[in-house]
Design a protein around this motif. Structure first.
Motif, PDB file in Angstrom:
ATOM      1  N   SER A   5       0.814  -1.213   0.000  1.00 16.33           N
ATOM      2  CA  SER A   5       0.000   0.000   0.000  1.00 16.33           C
ATOM      3  C   SER A   5       0.845   1.260   0.000  1.00 16.33           C
ATOM      4  CB  SER A   5      -0.935   0.009   1.218  1.00 16.33           C
ATOM      5  OG  SER A   5      -1.911  -0.986   1.092  1.00 16.33           O
ATOM      6  N   HIS A  23      -4.102   6.363   0.980  1.00 20.43           N
ATOM      7  CA  HIS A  23      -4.171   5.032   1.560  1.00 20.43           C
ATOM      8  C   HIS A  23      -4.161   5.013   3.087  1.00 20.43           C
ATOM      9  CE1 HIS A  23      -2.655   2.869  -2.323  1.00 20.43           C
ATOM     10  NE2 HIS A  23      -3.847   3.418  -2.450  1.00 20.43           N
ATOM     11  N   LEU A  25     -12.579  -0.173  -7.659  1.00 20.40           N
ATOM     12  CA  LEU A  25     -12.676   0.349  -6.305  1.00 20.40           C
ATOM     13  C   LEU A  25     -14.112   0.223  -5.827  1.00 20.40           C
ATOM     14  CD1 LEU A  25     -11.483   2.089  -3.909  1.00 20.40           C
ATOM     15  CD2 LEU A  25     -12.229   4.095  -5.216  1.00 20.40           C
ATOM     16  N   TYR A  60     -10.890  -5.713   5.937  1.00 24.50           N
ATOM     17  CA  TYR A  60     -10.219  -4.427   6.081  1.00 24.50           C
ATOM     18  C   TYR A  60      -9.617  -4.278   7.479  1.00 24.50           C
ATOM     19  CZ  TYR A  60     -12.304  -2.543   1.740  1.00 24.50           C
ATOM     20  OH  TYR A  60     -12.648  -2.300   0.435  1.00 24.50           O
ATOM     21  N   ARG A  99      -5.257  -1.310   4.026  1.00 20.37           N
ATOM     22  CA  ARG A  99      -5.102   0.138   4.076  1.00 20.37           C
ATOM     23  C   ARG A  99      -5.976   0.757   5.156  1.00 20.37           C
ATOM     24  NH1 ARG A  99      -5.716   0.510  -2.467  1.00 20.37           N
ATOM     25  NH2 ARG A  99      -3.764  -0.572  -2.934  1.00 20.37           N
ATOM     26  N   SER A 149      -7.213   3.658   5.215  1.00 19.68           N
ATOM     27  CA  SER A 149      -8.317   4.413   4.612  1.00 19.68           C
ATOM     28  C   SER A 149      -9.495   3.508   4.288  1.00 19.68           C
ATOM     29  CB  SER A 149      -7.844   5.127   3.339  1.00 19.68           C
ATOM     30  OG  SER A 149      -7.390   4.202   2.369  1.00 19.68           O
ATOM     31  N   GLN A 150      -9.232   2.246   3.966  1.00 24.56           N
ATOM     32  CA  GLN A 150     -10.330   1.317   3.694  1.00 24.56           C
ATOM     33  C   GLN A 150     -11.106   0.999   4.963  1.00 24.56           C
ATOM     34  OE1 GLN A 150      -8.069  -1.817   1.724  1.00 24.56           O
ATOM     35  NE2 GLN A 150      -8.817  -1.139  -0.268  1.00 24.56           N
ATOM     36  N   ALA A 163     -13.376   3.821   5.608  1.00 22.59           N
ATOM     37  CA  ALA A 163     -14.562   3.769   4.752  1.00 22.59           C
ATOM     38  C   ALA A 163     -15.573   2.753   5.280  1.00 22.59           C
ATOM     39  CB  ALA A 163     -14.151   3.418   3.325  1.00 22.59           C
ATOM     40  N   GLU A 203     -17.277  -6.314  -3.095  1.00 26.36           N
ATOM     41  CA  GLU A 203     -15.948  -5.693  -3.020  1.00 26.36           C
ATOM     42  C   GLU A 203     -14.941  -6.584  -3.762  1.00 26.36           C
ATOM     43  OE1 GLU A 203     -12.074  -4.606  -1.101  1.00 26.36           O
ATOM     44  OE2 GLU A 203     -13.073  -6.557  -1.224  1.00 26.36           O
TER      45      GLU A 203
END
Length: 734
Positions: free
Chosen positions: A58, A82, A195, A211, A216, A218-219, A222, A330
């Motif tokens: 990443s 990321h 994505l 996740y 990452r 950032s994932q 989210a 996903e």
């Protein structure tokens, strides 16, 4: 090196809420930094530099704080797509690699006794170049190959070096990671990935993907937002992973049967007319052909294969149709169908097709083709193009659905065993321990006339090679800019944070430039990494000095926009429910049910061996980090997971030492007995079982999943079938 001066106030402001680098890693503590700063001692030198983590692919951005030459603090970069300001535990722990006592410090050569001895760089270059020239003279450049785990400079210099020699054989780690997934997607959407717009989704399914266990930050942000917004989140995984904290439902599917689940959900949407007819009519080809085959894939049929309930399969499919287009599956990564089974590529195709039924492509909350920016053409006089290599990468014909940009690395190893591949280079790649059966791969490498490994520590792949060249750690070098796709594309820099810890190590750009010179192709490397980085950045309106000052730069003018369907880069120019290429490769034109290669015997003692990441490790790369391994040992994370009912039947209790066996390997480890795993699965984390004694922290801890996996390559797609292995388990001493 960036020399941005910092004040106490700015340091403390930037540090707020961020954990200090793991204790015991050889860094100066924050308290010591604060005391030194407060004392006003003039001989205390400090600076900051922006860099990118190297604990996984990443490459999250951070700002490093250095006092008297040592890294003291890492602050996640808020503008990096990321990490969004948050670094994971691996980032902090793996930074200790720069100061590890197990670092490679000098070039090594294996002598006639099979032992390694130090040699000079000049000797290493001279002897390697002599063998390279000999191989090219006798067998041609196609008898040479490179395997590298893509990193900013590594990706550029390894490819340029091999192309300068005339070889197309440049392989990533893809066949052991995401080859099948990306290749399967390509047959449907013309792109290797997409994505998932998780934070805006009304429904999202994760197949073998967590996740909360990587990759990452950032994932995970989210997913947290999706949960807070009331999104319906489904985890499909034989093991209940840590993302359950944000999920509504766990489907403990039988390993290797995800394809059956997706086909059955597709059946429900088509049978009930719940699919997006406008999307199918305007954007797609081959729908009628696929729809004609879906009739047999009922939820009842899938229930027998997957171990799930038909009513649940039907219910979830309807729910996703109701939430469409703000819904999707996903894309996943390695765990479920990145490279795991003989049906992984077909699973990826089915996933992309199901998303097509939802009409969710480039729609808010759906599956997105993210925006991207890349460096343009640079001055050819200063950075001359290498001659174009006309030959295909070895393995492209044998595995025609594989992506040539990744290549089937294990096929190259197979060619070495057959005596057809003569020389191989490895950069930042522990192929032997992590890409397939280690014993088989060791035999492959032993048959080479030349084998060279470039790394920071003495991995199993280093042990299998003739020459070992010591790389600097990622903290000790500047690299080329890294471009990131996303809703808003970005570019970031890995600047040099600290001076070299070991003076006889060299950065990747220098190693390949000097090796190229020794091989007689140095004219293609007559520039510095600084010059190339600056030239690449100027093609997008930036400069190296400018990016060094800020770390990350975004391109808001290139931001993704919802609404318009993607341009499908497929042979038909359409979204493809049917593929001519798949048919030509011996597979059905449309996604059909395909059994895993290996079945689990119903003998009461056999399990399918599955692997997967833990949040603090990245496969074998981080296991030798003392701070991270300390966490492993504190919580017993090296244990295998066994279903509680199966354990009771076998007389096994939580914490017992068990023997895990199959025809490939036998080993002992402690067991975690839990309800959080499918009865037919035995989970073995993919980070342990290191067999290199020079990696003192990792050596002998736990078992290595790949020791149990037979050498196998997925037909058509080229993945390593990392979970096509069956083992038996018994209590030690019983």
């Amino acid at each position: 090196m960036s020399e941005n001066a910092i004040t106490r106030r700015s340091f403390l402001a930037g540090s707020a809420g961020v954990a200090a680098v793991a204790a015991g890693a050889g860094f100066m503590s924050f308290g010591a930094w604060e005391q030194a700063d407060a004392s006003g001692t003039k001989d205390v030198e400090s600076h900051t530099a922006y860099s990118l983590c190297n604990s996984c692919s990443s490459k999250c951005g951070f700002k490093g704080y250095v006092v008297d030459g040592k890294l003291t603090k890492m602050i996640g970069e808020p503008g990096h797509p990321h990490c969004e300001g948050t670094l994971c535990g691996r980032a902090y722990g793996y930074a200790s690699i720069a100061y590890s006592e197990d670092r490679l410090t000098d070039p090594l050569k294996k002598n006639a006794k099979g032992e390694f001895e130090k040699i000079s760089w000049d000797q290493a270059y001279s002897e390697i170049a002599e063998k390279v020239k000999s191989i090219i003279g006798s067998d041609g450049p196609e008898a040479l190959a490179m395997v590298q785990d893509p990193r900013p400079s590594g990706s550029y210099y390894t490819k340029r070096f091999m192309q300068a020699l005339g070889s197309a054989n440049v392989y990533t780690h893809g066949a052991a990671c995401n080859m099948s997934k990306n290749s399967g997607f390509t047959q449907v959407i013309g792109a290797g990935d997409y994505l998932a717009d998780v934070e805006n989704a009304k429904a999202c399914m994760f197949i073998g993907r967590s996740y909360a266990d990587a990759i990452r930050p950032s994932q995970l942000h989210a997913l947290e937002k999706a949960h807070e917004n009331g999104a319906y989140i489904v985890l499909v995984d034989p093991r209940l992973n840590n993302s359950i904290a944000f999920a509504d439902e766990w489907l403990p599917i039988n390993p290797g049967t995800d394809l059956a689940l997706v086909l059955a959900m597709s059946h429900v949407l088509v049978d009930r007319g719940l699919y997006d007819k406008k999307f199918v009519s305007e954007q797609a080809t081959g729908f009628d052909e696929w729809a004609a085959t879906l009739g047999q894939y009922t939820p009842e049929w899938a229930a027998e294969i997957t171990g799930l309930k038909a009513i649940d399969i039907e219910r979830i499919a309807v729910k996703f149709a109701e939430c469409a287009p703000a819904a999707c599956i996903e894309p996943s990564w390695r765990g479920a169908y990145g490279c795991s089974y003989a049906n992984s590529g077909e699973t990826a195709r089915a996933v992309a097709c199901f998303n097509g039924l939802l009409g969710c492509w480039n729609q808010k909350g759906g599956a997105l083709f993210s925006a991207s920016v890349k460096a343009g053409d640079v001055d050819k006089a200063k950075f001359p193009s290498v001659p174009k290599v006309e030959a295909k990468i070895a393995g492209q014909s044998e595995y025609p659905l594989s992506l040539s940009g990744m290549g089937v690395n294990v096929y190259a190893a197979q060619l070495a065993k057959e005596g057809k591949m003569k020389g191989m280079f490895f950069y930042n790649s522990n192929m032997v321990a992590g890409y397939s059966n280690p014993a088989y791969l060791q035999e492959c490498l032993a048959n080479l006339e030349l084998s060279v490994c470039i790394d920071v520590q003495m991995t199993e792949t280093c042990h299998a090679c003739d020459y070992v060249l010591p790389d600097t750690s990622y903290l000790e070098r500047l690299e080329l800019p890294e471009f990131y796709g996303g809703k808003i594309p970005a570019v970031a820099i890995r600047d040099q944070v600290i001076e070299k810890v070991h003076p006889n190590t060299k950065p990747v750009d220098q190693i390949f430039s000097e090796l190229a010179d020794a091989c007689g192709v140095g004219q293609y490397f007559d520039f510095t990494v600084e010059e190339l980085a600056d030239a690449q950045l100027k093609t997008v309106g930036l400069s190296l000095d400018g990016l060094r000052a800020c770390g990350v730069s975004t391109f808001p003018e290139k931001a993704f926009k919802y609404g318009s369907y993607p341009k499908w880069k497929t042979p038909s120019g359409k979204f493809q429910f049917a593929s001519d290429a798949c048919e030509k490769a011996g597979l059905p034109r449309t996604p059909q049910w395909l059994e895993p290669a290996v079945a689990v015997p119903e003998d009461g003692k056999s399990f399918r061996l599955i692997g997967g990441k833990q949040a603090i490790h990245t496969h074998t790369q981080t296991a030798n980090s003392e701070p991270l391994m300390a966490i492993t040992k504190q919580y017993g994370l090296e244990r295998v997971w066994m279903n509680a009912q199966r354990a009771e039947e076998l007389g096994i209790s939580d914490g017992d030492t068990v023997e895990v066996s199959n025809e490939q390997h036998t080993g002992k480890v402690q067991v975690k007995v839990t309800q959080r795993i499918n009865p037919d699965a035995l989970y073995m984390p993919s980070h342990y079982g290191c067999s290199s004694k020079e990696e003192k922290t990792a050596y002998g801890v736990g078992l290595r999943q790949m020791d149990y996996v037979p050498f196998r390559i997925e037909p058509g797609y080229g993945g390593i079938c990392s979970q096509e292995a069956v083992v038996t388990v018994k209590k030690v001493g019983a």
